[in-house]
Design a protein around this motif. Structure first.
Motif, PDB file in Angstrom:
ATOM      1  N   PRO A   1       0.775  -1.241   0.000  1.00  0.00           N
ATOM      2  CA  PRO A   1       0.000   0.000   0.000  1.00  0.00           C
ATOM      3  C   PRO A   1       0.809   1.296   0.000  1.00  0.00           C
ATOM      4  CG  PRO A   1      -1.093  -1.613   1.337  1.00  0.00           C
ATOM      5  CD  PRO A   1       0.209  -2.245   0.889  1.00  0.00           C
ATOM      6  N   SER A   2       1.911   1.380   0.748  1.00  0.00           N
ATOM      7  CA  SER A   2       2.640   2.641   0.778  1.00  0.00           C
ATOM      8  C   SER A   2       3.240   2.954  -0.593  1.00  0.00           C
ATOM      9  CB  SER A   2       3.730   2.598   1.843  1.00  0.00           C
ATOM     10  OG  SER A   2       4.654   1.591   1.506  1.00  0.00           O
ATOM     11  N   LYS A   3       3.630   1.912  -1.297  1.00  0.00           N
ATOM     12  CA  LYS A   3       4.144   2.108  -2.664  1.00  0.00           C
ATOM     13  C   LYS A   3       3.021   2.609  -3.556  1.00  0.00           C
ATOM     14  CE  LYS A   3       8.396   0.378  -2.411  1.00  0.00           C
ATOM     15  NZ  LYS A   3       9.581   1.179  -2.654  1.00  0.00           N
TER      16      LYS A   3
ATOM     17  N   GLY B   1      -0.004  -4.459 -10.467  1.00  0.00           N
ATOM     18  CA  GLY B   1      -0.756  -4.034  -9.273  1.00  0.00           C
ATOM     19  C   GLY B   1      -2.127  -3.503  -9.650  1.00  0.00           C
ATOM     20  N   ALA B   2      -2.177  -2.723 -10.734  1.00  0.00           N
ATOM     21  CA  ALA B   2      -3.465  -2.138 -11.147  1.00  0.00           C
ATOM     22  C   ALA B   2      -4.441  -3.243 -11.551  1.00  0.00           C
ATOM     23  CB  ALA B   2      -3.240  -1.166 -12.301  1.00  0.00           C
ATOM     24  N   MET B   3      -3.943  -4.212 -12.303  1.00  0.00           N
ATOM     25  CA  MET B   3      -4.854  -5.293 -12.736  1.00  0.00           C
ATOM     26  C   MET B   3      -5.293  -6.154 -11.561  1.00  0.00           C
ATOM     27  SD  MET B   3      -3.625  -6.567 -16.500  1.00  0.00           S
ATOM     28  CE  MET B   3      -1.909  -6.887 -16.137  1.00  0.00           C
ATOM     29  N   GLU B   4      -4.370  -6.441 -10.660  1.00  0.00           N
ATOM     30  CA  GLU B   4      -4.745  -7.269  -9.498  1.00  0.00           C
ATOM     31  C   GLU B   4      -5.827  -6.577  -8.662  1.00  0.00           C
ATOM     32  OE1 GLU B   4      -0.970  -8.075  -7.644  1.00  0.00           O
ATOM     33  OE2 GLU B   4      -0.788  -9.999  -8.680  1.00  0.00           O
ATOM     34  N   SER B   5      -5.692  -5.265  -8.540  1.00  0.00           N
ATOM     35  CA  SER B   5      -6.706  -4.534  -7.762  1.00  0.00           C
ATOM     36  C   SER B   5      -8.041  -4.483  -8.511  1.00  0.00           C
ATOM     37  CB  SER B   5      -6.237  -3.111  -7.474  1.00  0.00           C
ATOM     38  OG  SER B   5      -5.126  -3.138  -6.615  1.00  0.00           O
TER      39      SER B   5
ATOM     40  N   ALA C   1     -11.690  10.561  -0.067  1.00  0.00           N
ATOM     41  CA  ALA C   1     -10.830  11.322   0.839  1.00  0.00           C
ATOM     42  C   ALA C   1      -9.893  10.385   1.615  1.00  0.00           C
ATOM     43  CB  ALA C   1     -11.679  12.155   1.792  1.00  0.00           C
ATOM     44  N   VAL C   2     -10.427   9.259   2.071  1.00  0.00           N
ATOM     45  CA  VAL C   2      -9.619   8.321   2.853  1.00  0.00           C
ATOM     46  C   VAL C   2      -8.519   7.683   1.990  1.00  0.00           C
ATOM     47  CG1 VAL C   2      -9.697   6.033   3.967  1.00  0.00           C
ATOM     48  CG2 VAL C   2     -11.356   7.796   4.626  1.00  0.00           C
ATOM     49  N   HIS C   3      -8.883   7.298   0.784  1.00  0.00           N
ATOM     50  CA  HIS C   3      -7.930   6.543  -0.037  1.00  0.00           C
ATOM     51  C   HIS C   3      -6.973   7.420  -0.849  1.00  0.00           C
ATOM     52  CE1 HIS C   3     -10.654   3.255   0.970  1.00  0.00           C
ATOM     53  NE2 HIS C   3      -9.659   2.457   0.669  1.00  0.00           N
ATOM     54  N   LEU C   4      -7.407   8.650  -1.159  1.00  0.00           N
ATOM     55  CA  LEU C   4      -6.556   9.464  -2.038  1.00  0.00           C
ATOM     56  C   LEU C   4      -5.923  10.660  -1.322  1.00  0.00           C
ATOM     57  CD1 LEU C   4      -8.672   9.324  -5.340  1.00  0.00           C
ATOM     58  CD2 LEU C   4      -6.836   7.817  -4.621  1.00  0.00           C
ATOM     59  N   GLY C   5      -6.245  10.828  -0.046  1.00  0.00           N
ATOM     60  CA  GLY C   5      -5.548  11.827   0.756  1.00  0.00           C
ATOM     61  C   GLY C   5      -6.080  13.249   0.613  1.00  0.00           C
ATOM     62  N   SER C   6      -5.393  14.179   1.281  1.00  0.00           N
ATOM     63  CA  SER C   6      -5.841  15.567   1.237  1.00  0.00           C
ATOM     64  C   SER C   6      -4.685  16.482   0.830  1.00  0.00           C
ATOM     65  CB  SER C   6      -6.423  15.986   2.592  1.00  0.00           C
ATOM     66  OG  SER C   6      -5.508  15.710   3.606  1.00  0.00           O
ATOM     67  N   GLU C   7      -5.049  17.695   0.503  1.00  0.00           N
ATOM     68  CA  GLU C   7      -4.076  18.706   0.057  1.00  0.00           C
ATOM     69  C   GLU C   7      -3.202  18.213  -1.090  1.00  0.00           C
ATOM     70  OE1 GLU C   7      -2.007  20.783   3.202  1.00  0.00           O
ATOM     71  OE2 GLU C   7      -3.721  20.503   4.529  1.00  0.00           O
ATOM     72  N   ASN C   8      -3.833  17.605  -2.045  1.00  0.00           N
ATOM     73  CA  ASN C   8      -3.119  17.197  -3.255  1.00  0.00           C
ATOM     74  C   ASN C   8      -4.085  17.314  -4.451  1.00  0.00           C
ATOM     75  OD1 ASN C   8      -4.832  14.955  -3.177  1.00  0.00           O
ATOM     76  ND2 ASN C   8      -3.307  13.632  -2.228  1.00  0.00           N
ATOM     77  N   ALA C   9      -3.606  16.976  -5.629  1.00  0.00           N
ATOM     78  CA  ALA C   9      -4.456  17.111  -6.824  1.00  0.00           C
ATOM     79  C   ALA C   9      -5.688  16.226  -6.722  1.00  0.00           C
ATOM     80  CB  ALA C   9      -3.646  16.766  -8.074  1.00  0.00           C
ATOM     81  N   TRP C  10      -5.521  15.051  -6.102  1.00  0.00           N
ATOM     82  CA  TRP C  10      -6.657  14.137  -5.954  1.00  0.00           C
ATOM     83  C   TRP C  10      -7.751  14.765  -5.098  1.00  0.00           C
ATOM     84  CZ3 TRP C  10      -6.740  10.010  -9.016  1.00  0.00           C
ATOM     85  CH2 TRP C  10      -5.534   9.472  -9.468  1.00  0.00           C
TER      86      TRP C  10
ATOM     87  N   PHE D   1     -20.982   2.545   4.431  1.00  0.00           N
ATOM     88  CA  PHE D   1     -20.496   1.783   3.271  1.00  0.00           C
ATOM     89  C   PHE D   1     -18.997   1.620   3.438  1.00  0.00           C
ATOM     90  CE2 PHE D   1     -19.303   1.899  -1.455  1.00  0.00           C
ATOM     91  CZ  PHE D   1     -19.559   0.550  -1.634  1.00  0.00           C
ATOM     92  N   ASP D   2     -18.594   0.400   3.761  1.00  0.00           N
ATOM     93  CA  ASP D   2     -17.189   0.129   3.995  1.00  0.00           C
ATOM     94  C   ASP D   2     -16.728  -1.057   3.161  1.00  0.00           C
ATOM     95  OD1 ASP D   2     -15.725   1.839   5.687  1.00  0.00           O
ATOM     96  OD2 ASP D   2     -17.022   1.261   7.373  1.00  0.00           O
ATOM     97  N   PRO D   3     -16.488  -0.833   1.884  1.00  0.00           N
ATOM     98  CA  PRO D   3     -16.054  -1.968   1.061  1.00  0.00           C
ATOM     99  C   PRO D   3     -14.700  -2.497   1.541  1.00  0.00           C
ATOM    100  CG  PRO D   3     -16.003   0.100  -0.196  1.00  0.00           C
ATOM    101  CD  PRO D   3     -16.547   0.427   1.157  1.00  0.00           C
ATOM    102  N   GLN D   4     -14.493  -3.778   1.367  1.00  0.00           N
ATOM    103  CA  GLN D   4     -13.259  -4.413   1.869  1.00  0.00           C
ATOM    104  C   GLN D   4     -12.095  -4.150   0.916  1.00  0.00           C
ATOM    105  OE1 GLN D   4     -13.132  -6.010   5.030  1.00  0.00           O
ATOM    106  NE2 GLN D   4     -15.011  -4.805   5.012  1.00  0.00           N
ATOM    107  N   TRP D   5     -11.657  -2.908   0.886  1.00  0.00           N
ATOM    108  CA  TRP D   5     -10.566  -2.566  -0.028  1.00  0.00           C
ATOM    109  C   TRP D   5      -9.207  -2.591   0.674  1.00  0.00           C
ATOM    110  CZ3 TRP D   5     -13.529   2.209  -2.367  1.00  0.00           C
ATOM    111  CH2 TRP D   5     -14.492   1.737  -3.271  1.00  0.00           C
ATOM    112  N   HIS D   6      -9.232  -2.807   1.975  1.00  0.00           N
ATOM    113  CA  HIS D   6      -7.987  -2.932   2.751  1.00  0.00           C
ATOM    114  C   HIS D   6      -6.989  -1.808   2.431  1.00  0.00           C
ATOM    115  CE1 HIS D   6      -9.519  -6.766   4.074  1.00  0.00           C
ATOM    116  NE2 HIS D   6      -9.726  -7.105   2.825  1.00  0.00           N
ATOM    117  N   GLY D   7      -7.521  -0.611   2.377  1.00  0.00           N
ATOM    118  CA  GLY D   7      -6.635   0.540   2.161  1.00  0.00           C
ATOM    119  C   GLY D   7      -5.994   0.589   0.785  1.00  0.00           C
TER     120      GLY D   7
END
Ligand SMILES: [Fe+2]
Ligand SMILES: [Fe+2]
Length: 324
Positions: free
Chosen positions: A7-9, A217-221, A91-100, A145-151
């Motif tokens: 995930p950090s990567k 990684g993108a395809m696996e997700s 907001a949780v997955h893409l963070g704050s104070e950035n382009a996302w 709504f809490d899908p099991q995306w594991h961050g």
């Protein structure tokens, strides 16, 4: 999960996509025509005689809307009103104070008009037992709504790509069925569908950017969300029946979802990717197999379909009969 992309990567990968996000946002703003809900259903203190008369006429026309269209509008509206869930996930997955996050604010402002405009319409056209609908909407938000995306932020981008395209089809197809009864709702749904289409292009192209930097990684997700798109609210009483009515009415069903998946696979050029590792090749094969799998499931569902009657509180328990 591909061990090379923990995930950090993934967070780093997303940060490296920020220039692309800015570019996609610029494109979006150039193509967008901002509209407001009251352009469809006026509601101001000062209204012309024509606007007031228009509201009476709207209500008269809306009386003719079939119950299947009402149920579809209810489902579309509920999906739109799930916006707090989606805003939070982004907001949780893409963070704050950035382009996302700048995209998240822009996107949320646009989406908020969808629920508002549809709510204004169903209220002013008097389409439902309004308290029953409001209760459903309340439940929908309260259920969370809490899908099991594991961050995993990649899953979010795959999910939003698919969901935007799916909602675009549901709105546009509902509009087509409603058009002969009331052109106002078709025009409104057409505007919402056009927004969804532009949102889809944003997420789809952002995901393509991900594929360029981490295809495995993108395809696996994507594979974790693609075979079955879980809608928020799927656990609410009557939700499956409403989706069944929408399917049986030819508005949106598994075959439509299959088309959405195929469109994404084609656009992302999954068939032509040249994964560098075995995990990537495996993910690619699995992704390419998803449409056939969805076809099989849709066929099974169609063969098992029997005559069925439905009734919903939001339309006063009127019975709707469907043949197999
Ligand atoms: Fe929307
Ligand atoms: Fe959207």
């Amino acid at each position: 999960m591909n061990v090379a992309m923990v995930p950090s990567k993934k967070t780093e990968a997303l940060a490296s996509l920020e220039p692309l996000v800015e570019e996609l946002m610029d494109r979006h703003l150039k193509e967008r025509k901002l509209w407001m809900p009251s352009e469809f259903v006026p509601a101001s203190e000062q209204m012309t005689g024509e606007e007031l008369k228009g509201l009476d006429e709207l209500r008269d026309r809306a009386r003719g809307l079939p119950d299947s269209v009402r149920v579809s509008l209810a489902l579309n509206l509920l999906t739109e009103e799930g916006l707090p869930h989606f805003h939070r996930l982004i907001a949780v997955h893409l963070g704050s104070e950035n382009a996302w996050s700048r995209w998240n604010f822009l996107w949320t402002a646009e989406e908020d008009r969808h629920g508002c405009a549809l709510h204004d319409y169903v209220r002013d056209a008097r389409l439902f037992d309004m308290k029953a609908f409001e209760y459903l909407q309340y439940q929908y938000i309260e259920a969370g709504f809490d899908p099991q995306w594991h961050g995993d932020p990649y899953q979010l981008l795959a999910y939003t790509s698919l969901q935007e395209r799916a909602t675009q089809a549901a709105h546009a197809n509902t509009g087509k069925l409603a058009a002969k009864y009331d052109p106002t709702i078709q025009r409104l749904l057409g505007h919402i569908a056009a927004d969804e289409s532009r949102h889809f292009r944003f997420y789809r192209d952002a995901f393509r950017g991900l594929l360029e930097i981490d295809s495995t990684g993108a395809m696996e997700s994507a594979l974790k969300v693609m075979p079955r798109l879980a809608m928020p609210g799927h656990n609410i009483a009557g939700y499956d029946d409403m989706a069944d009515v929408v399917h049986r009415s030819g508005i949106y069903g598994p075959r439509d979802y299959r088309k959405v998946v195929q469109e994404c696979l084609d656009n992302w050029g999954i068939a032509d990717l040249k994964p560098v590792d075995a995990a990537g090749r495996e993910a690619q094969d699995k992704m390419m197999a998803v449409p056939a799998r969805l076809d099989k499931l849709a066929g099974l569902l169609e063969r098992r379909m029997r005559s069925k009657s439905f009734s919903f509180d939001i339309i006063y328990q009127r019975v709707m009969e469907f043949d197999a």
